[in-house]
Write a protein that holds these residues in place. Structure first.
Motif, mmCIF file in Angstrom:
data_model
loop_
_atom_site.group_PDB
_atom_site.id
_atom_site.type_symbol
_atom_site.label_atom_id
_atom_site.label_comp_id
_atom_site.label_asym_id
_atom_site.label_seq_id
_atom_site.Cartn_x
_atom_site.Cartn_y
_atom_site.Cartn_z
ATOM 1 N N GLY A 1 0.816 -1.209 0.000
ATOM 2 C CA GLY A 1 0.000 0.000 0.000
ATOM 3 C C GLY A 1 0.849 1.257 0.000
ATOM 4 N N LEU A 2 0.220 2.389 0.307
ATOM 5 C CA LEU A 2 0.905 3.675 0.324
ATOM 6 C C LEU A 2 1.022 4.201 1.747
ATOM 7 C CD1 LEU A 2 -0.737 5.569 -2.682
ATOM 8 C CD2 LEU A 2 1.436 4.337 -2.655
ATOM 9 N N ALA A 3 2.145 4.804 2.054
ATOM 10 C CA ALA A 3 2.342 5.409 3.367
ATOM 11 C C ALA A 3 1.462 6.659 3.503
ATOM 12 C CB ALA A 3 3.804 5.793 3.554
ATOM 13 N N PRO A 4 1.111 7.027 4.724
ATOM 14 C CA PRO A 4 0.373 8.280 4.930
ATOM 15 C C PRO A 4 1.183 9.476 4.429
ATOM 16 C CG PRO A 4 0.379 6.930 6.925
ATOM 17 C CD PRO A 4 1.349 6.307 5.984
ATOM 18 N N THR A 5 0.506 10.558 4.133
ATOM 19 C CA THR A 5 1.171 11.774 3.653
ATOM 20 C C THR A 5 2.125 12.314 4.716
ATOM 21 O OG1 THR A 5 -0.733 12.336 2.279
ATOM 22 C CG2 THR A 5 0.808 14.118 2.806
ATOM 23 N N ILE A 6 3.328 12.649 4.280
ATOM 24 C CA ILE A 6 4.356 13.145 5.197
ATOM 25 C C ILE A 6 4.165 14.636 5.422
ATOM 26 C CG2 ILE A 6 6.847 13.527 5.461
ATOM 27 C CD1 ILE A 6 7.211 10.976 3.707
ATOM 28 N N ASP A 7 4.246 15.052 6.664
ATOM 29 C CA ASP A 7 4.142 16.465 7.050
ATOM 30 C C ASP A 7 5.537 17.085 6.992
ATOM 31 O OD1 ASP A 7 3.844 18.935 8.214
ATOM 32 O OD2 ASP A 7 3.093 18.203 10.136
ATOM 33 N N TYR A 8 5.848 17.741 5.877
ATOM 34 C CA TYR A 8 7.203 18.263 5.716
ATOM 35 C C TYR A 8 7.474 19.532 6.526
ATOM 36 C CZ TYR A 8 9.146 14.776 2.704
ATOM 37 O OH TYR A 8 9.663 13.588 2.243
ATOM 38 N N GLU A 9 6.463 20.178 7.000
ATOM 39 C CA GLU A 9 6.694 21.288 7.926
ATOM 40 C C GLU A 9 7.312 20.753 9.218
ATOM 41 O OE1 GLU A 9 4.207 24.836 10.257
ATOM 42 O OE2 GLU A 9 3.311 23.795 8.537
ATOM 43 N N ASN A 10 6.809 19.635 9.685
ATOM 44 C CA ASN A 10 7.367 19.003 10.881
ATOM 45 C C ASN A 10 8.757 18.435 10.613
ATOM 46 O OD1 ASN A 10 7.119 17.996 13.667
ATOM 47 N ND2 ASN A 10 7.044 15.977 12.715
ATOM 48 N N VAL A 11 8.928 17.780 9.464
ATOM 49 C CA VAL A 11 10.238 17.222 9.113
ATOM 50 C C VAL A 11 11.289 18.329 9.044
ATOM 51 C CG1 VAL A 11 11.573 16.118 7.257
ATOM 52 C CG2 VAL A 11 9.328 15.200 7.908
ATOM 53 N N ASP A 12 10.962 19.458 8.415
ATOM 54 C CA ASP A 12 11.920 20.560 8.302
ATOM 55 C C ASP A 12 12.280 21.137 9.669
ATOM 56 O OD1 ASP A 12 12.053 20.299 5.588
ATOM 57 O OD2 ASP A 12 10.747 21.997 5.131
ATOM 58 N N ARG A 13 11.302 21.215 10.545
ATOM 59 C CA ARG A 13 11.565 21.726 11.896
ATOM 60 C C ARG A 13 12.544 20.807 12.632
ATOM 61 N NH1 ARG A 13 9.817 20.258 16.669
ATOM 62 N NH2 ARG A 13 8.227 18.857 15.790
ATOM 63 N N LEU A 14 12.300 19.506 12.545
ATOM 64 C CA LEU A 14 13.177 18.545 13.204
ATOM 65 C C LEU A 14 14.552 18.510 12.547
ATOM 66 C CD1 LEU A 14 10.589 15.664 13.703
ATOM 67 C CD2 LEU A 14 11.604 17.089 15.490
ATOM 68 N N LEU A 15 14.580 18.630 11.219
ATOM 69 C CA LEU A 15 15.852 18.634 10.508
ATOM 70 C C LEU A 15 16.718 19.809 10.948
ATOM 71 C CD1 LEU A 15 17.751 17.493 8.370
ATOM 72 C CD2 LEU A 15 16.422 18.701 6.627
ATOM 73 N N ALA A 16 16.129 20.973 11.098
ATOM 74 C CA ALA A 16 16.882 22.151 11.551
ATOM 75 C C ALA A 16 17.440 21.923 12.953
ATOM 76 C CB ALA A 16 15.984 23.385 11.532
ATOM 77 N N GLU A 17 16.647 21.323 13.826
ATOM 78 C CA GLU A 17 17.111 21.059 15.189
ATOM 79 C C GLU A 17 18.257 20.060 15.196
ATOM 80 O OE1 GLU A 17 13.785 19.700 17.437
ATOM 81 O OE2 GLU A 17 12.673 21.610 17.291
ATOM 82 N N HIS A 18 18.118 18.972 14.461
ATOM 83 C CA HIS A 18 19.161 17.942 14.449
ATOM 84 C C HIS A 18 20.432 18.435 13.754
ATOM 85 C CE1 HIS A 18 16.360 15.270 16.256
ATOM 86 N NE2 HIS A 18 15.631 15.056 15.169
ATOM 87 N N ARG A 19 20.272 19.248 12.728
ATOM 88 C CA ARG A 19 21.462 19.832 12.090
ATOM 89 C C ARG A 19 22.223 20.711 13.076
ATOM 90 N NH1 ARG A 19 18.949 21.700 6.322
ATOM 91 N NH2 ARG A 19 19.494 19.845 5.088
ATOM 92 N N ARG B 1 22.319 20.539 16.306
ATOM 93 C CA ARG B 1 22.999 19.711 17.305
ATOM 94 C C ARG B 1 24.207 18.999 16.712
ATOM 95 N NH1 ARG B 1 17.294 17.204 19.329
ATOM 96 N NH2 ARG B 1 16.568 19.013 20.527
ATOM 97 N N SER B 2 24.055 18.508 15.483
ATOM 98 C CA SER B 2 25.181 17.822 14.838
ATOM 99 C C SER B 2 26.319 18.787 14.554
ATOM 100 C CB SER B 2 24.702 17.153 13.532
ATOM 101 O OG SER B 2 23.727 16.169 13.800
ATOM 102 N N HIS B 3 25.998 20.006 14.101
ATOM 103 C CA HIS B 3 27.027 21.022 13.887
ATOM 104 C C HIS B 3 27.737 21.358 15.200
ATOM 105 C CE1 HIS B 3 26.974 22.245 9.715
ATOM 106 N NE2 HIS B 3 25.647 22.347 9.707
ATOM 107 N N ALA B 4 26.966 21.482 16.279
ATOM 108 C CA ALA B 4 27.556 21.823 17.574
ATOM 109 C C ALA B 4 28.492 20.719 18.051
ATOM 110 C CB ALA B 4 26.451 22.073 18.597
ATOM 111 N N TRP B 5 28.064 19.463 17.883
ATOM 112 C CA TRP B 5 28.939 18.358 18.283
ATOM 113 C C TRP B 5 30.232 18.373 17.466
ATOM 114 C CZ3 TRP B 5 31.578 14.500 15.997
ATOM 115 C CH2 TRP B 5 32.165 13.559 16.839
ATOM 116 N N LEU B 6 30.111 18.556 16.154
ATOM 117 C CA LEU B 6 31.286 18.535 15.298
ATOM 118 C C LEU B 6 32.229 19.685 15.621
ATOM 119 C CD1 LEU B 6 32.717 17.120 12.963
ATOM 120 C CD2 LEU B 6 31.386 18.536 11.381
ATOM 121 N N ALA B 7 31.693 20.867 15.886
ATOM 122 C CA ALA B 7 32.536 22.018 16.218
ATOM 123 C C ALA B 7 33.338 21.753 17.478
ATOM 124 C CB ALA B 7 31.669 23.260 16.385
ATOM 125 N N GLU B 8 32.702 21.153 18.467
ATOM 126 C CA GLU B 8 33.401 20.836 19.712
ATOM 127 C C GLU B 8 34.454 19.762 19.484
ATOM 128 O OE1 GLU B 8 34.593 20.823 23.658
ATOM 129 O OE2 GLU B 8 33.348 22.276 22.566
#
Length: 363
Positions: A332-350, A352-359
């Motif tokens: 079957g088909l997956a439910p529609t993805i909410d990309y507003e939520n994905v983008d918000r989470l992506l910005a947060e994880h980026r 954190r990942s940038h902060a870890w790498l800088a340290e």
């Protein structure tokens, strides 16, 4: 300051080439000159012999008349090798189990970054290679870190554990791609490891578009498939029905039924995701690029596996990070993805990942 990346040298693997490019660009843009070592692991299959000796084998094949699948494979291999030469050349340093690290022209490096991809999957390499993949070649005083390194397994046997216990504590900082990887580090050594984003997700969609070359014709309307396993009859029916309903043809990555798409190099792989109408896949990096380009997608469970039993650690981590557990389907088909939520989470994880790498990169 020269950064040396140690990752798997898998020249015809899309995910491997693109994560290597992404990490190289991430480091060079922020932390100085960066190069990748040519890691010649002892891998026994023909495919990996081709990876290790791509140009030599390609030269031999060119002396014969080649047809059909062999010709397509050769053409695709040429494109993949050309991508590496252009974007992530690995001719300055070579790493082998018999000679260790060798510099082609007496070059020097100042820091070692291990990752990403399944660089610590001991099922693919011998013990000496695993030691090298943990930075054993680096001289005393040279900082070694891992960025989004993956074990590729959920449990580790005693022999391999001994290697990890010896070398992981020598790393200046440890980050991994999967939650299970962080648990394995702690279980074996008592050390903490941070889960960071796969390098491909650290670049923006616009960043990725800069390497595309017009592989997809204008006005090409298609559904994209990329499977490492084999879709069931029911899953194939779902693909066909979706394409017919939406007036799309089907483009199939790494599928000889679609010779035009089979020829795609790593940069073409990116472009195919950027322009598709929909994605069906079972691939981790296909999910990453679908997310980056805001494509709706369905992840099909592998044959003979249903529900979460087929969700490997990297998929599980990706879906947990982005609230996407619902995209995994038996059919079957997956439910529609909410990309507003994905983008918000992506910005947060980026962030954190940038902060870890800088340290971690700070001396």
């Amino acid at each position: 300051m020269t950064n040396l990346i140690v990752t798997i040298s898998d020249y015809t693997n899309y995910g491997n080439r693109l994560q290597n490019y992404a990490l190289s660009r991430l480091l060079s843009d922020n932390y100085g000159e960066t190069t990748t070592v040519r890691f010649q692991t002892r891998l026994p299959t023909f495919r990996h012999k081709l990876i290790r000796n791509g140009r030599k084998i390609a030269g031999r094949i060119r002396t014969h008349i080649v047809r059909g699948e062999r010709l397509l494979t050769l053409q695709r291999t040429r494109k993949c090798l050309a991508f590496t030469r252009k974007y992530i050349p690995d001719d300055r340093f070579t790493l082998t189990d018999y000679s260790g690290l060798k510099a082609a022209h007496g070059d020097i490096y100042d820091r070692v970054i291990i990752g990403s991809d399944q660089i610590w999957n001991y099922n693919w390499i011998n013990r000496r290679d695993l030691e090298l993949a943990l930075g054993s070649f680096a001289p005393a005083g040279c900082p070694v870190i891992s960025y989004a390194a993956s074990f590729g397994v959920s449990s580790i046997d005693e022999d391999a554990q001994a290697v990890f216990k010896q070398y992981l504590p020598k790393l200046k900082a440890i980050s991994v791609r999967e939650f299970r990887g962080a648990e394995l580090v702690t279980e074996m050594t008592g050390l903490d490891a941070t889960v960071v984003l796969d390098p491909t997700l650290m670049l923006t969609a616009n960043d990725w578009k800069t390497i595309t070359e017009g592989f997809v014709p204008k006005d090409d309307k298609y559904v994209l498939t990329y499977f490492l396993g084999h879709p069931s009859d029911e899953q194939e029916k779902n693909i066909q029905e979706y394409a017919k309903k939406h007036g799309c043809k089907i483009r199939r990555i790494l599928d000889m039924r679609d010779p035009q798409t089979y020829l795609a190099g790593p940069q073409d792989f990116v472009e195919l995701f950027s322009k598709t109408e929909y994605v069906f896949t079972d691939s981790y990096h296909a999910c990453c690029f679908s997310m980056l380009f805001h494509k709706q997608f369905t992840v099909f469970n592998r044959a003979n596996m249903t529900g979460k039993s087929s969700m490997n650690s990297r998929m599980e981590t990706l879906f947990r990070l982005f609230d996407l557990e619902s995209v995994m389907m038996d059919a079957g088909l997956a439910p529609t993805i909410d990309y507003e939520n994905v983008d918000r989470l992506l910005a947060e994880h980026r962030e954190r990942s940038h902060a870890w790498l800088a340290e971690a990169m700070h001396n």
